[in-house]
Design an enzyme around this catalytic site. Structure first.
Site, PDB file in Angstrom:
ATOM      1  CD  GLU A 268      42.369  45.211  47.109  1.00  0.00           C
ATOM      2  OE1 GLU A 268      41.439  45.964  47.464  1.00  0.00           O
ATOM      3  OE2 GLU A 268      43.228  45.531  46.265  1.00  0.00           O
TER       4      GLU A 268
ATOM      5  CG  ASP B 270      36.630  42.905  41.144  1.00  0.00           C
ATOM      6  OD1 ASP B 270      35.646  42.739  40.390  1.00  0.00           O
ATOM      7  OD2 ASP B 270      36.574  43.572  42.194  1.00  0.00           O
TER       8      ASP B 270
ATOM      9  CG  ASP C 231      27.190  43.463  48.524  1.00  0.00           C
ATOM     10  OD1 ASP C 231      26.594  43.711  49.590  1.00  0.00           O
ATOM     11  OD2 ASP C 231      26.605  43.375  47.429  1.00  0.00           O
TER      12      ASP C 231
ATOM     13  CG  ASP D 164      31.166  51.062  54.202  1.00  0.00           C
ATOM     14  OD1 ASP D 164      31.602  50.091  53.547  1.00  0.00           O
ATOM     15  OD2 ASP D 164      30.010  51.495  54.064  1.00  0.00           O
TER      16      ASP D 164
END
Length: 220
Positions: A47, A72, A121, A157
């Site tokens: 991920e 990350d 982002d 989203d």
């Protein structure tokens, strides 16, 4: 830097499930995550931009027959997922602290079976196109690292980023096969493909009335 953050960094420094700069294994697992880290031959799922690791750990719980690595750069965020994995004995979950731009320095060619891009982002400014995690620049990295029959799965989203990615595919800038996509995941036939796992921010977006977009594909 706050004391809480310092304590999290100290935890990360001694945890086996966190791979970061300063540890002997950092940069040394290319092509060897299964053998050297997980000590098994289970498929490897990665991920990108995992944040607090809700998705990485959530999938790890549901699929003990696979290995999961969340990537990350934020160490304090990774600590949350790392801590959850430790407390719940998720030996099939690990975290890599590095920039996404540097993943080719940490995974081998065709090593990854499945790649999740979750709520990155959107970077809508034209000057930032190369920094979008679904831009051609990044997609070429993913193509190299994914197994021949590997899947890319993308949730967002952002209508802007989702449509941008679809346009890359439709115009032939990104060559894929077996594409499935929806602008309304939770009202679609693909609803079960999120496996009931939602990140904190996904729930916030959804509660505000934002439709969650989803696509999956293989490279052609």
């Amino acid at each position: 830097m706050g004391r809480k953050k310092l304590e999290r960094f100290e935890d990360n420094a001694v945890r086996y499930n966190v791979v970061e700069n300063g540890k002997a294994c950092f940069g040394q697992l290319v092509g060897k995550w299964r053998d050297d880290h997980f000590k098994n031959e289970k498929p490897l799922v990665v991920e990108l931009g995992c944040g607090r690791g809700e998705y990485t750990t959530g999938l790890g719980e549901k699929f003990p027959d696979r290995n999961f690595v969340g990537v990350d750069i934020k160490g304090a965020r990774i600590w949350v997922g790392s801590n959850y994995a430790v407390e719940n004995q998720l030996d099939n979950v690990a975290f890599l602290r590095t920039k996404i731009e540097q993943i080719v320095d940490h995974f081998g060619e065709n090593e990854i079976s499945e790649l999740w891009i979750t709520f990155p982002d959107p970077r809508p400014k034209d000057k930032d196109e190369k920094r979008r995690l679904t831009s051609p620049r990044f997609m070429e990295m993913y193509r190299k690292l994914l197994a021949e029959d590997g899947w890319v799965k993308f949730k967002t989203d952002s209508t802007f980023l989702f449509d941008y990615t679809l346009e890359l595919i439709e115009t032939g800038q990104l060559k894929v096969k077996n594409l499935s996509s929806t602008h309304k995941l939770y009202d679609s036939e693909y609803m079960d493909e999120h496996f009931g796992v939602k990140t904190k921010y996904e729930q916030l977006f959804y509660d505000k009335g934002e439709d969650i977009k989803y696509m999956k594909f293989q490279f052609a």
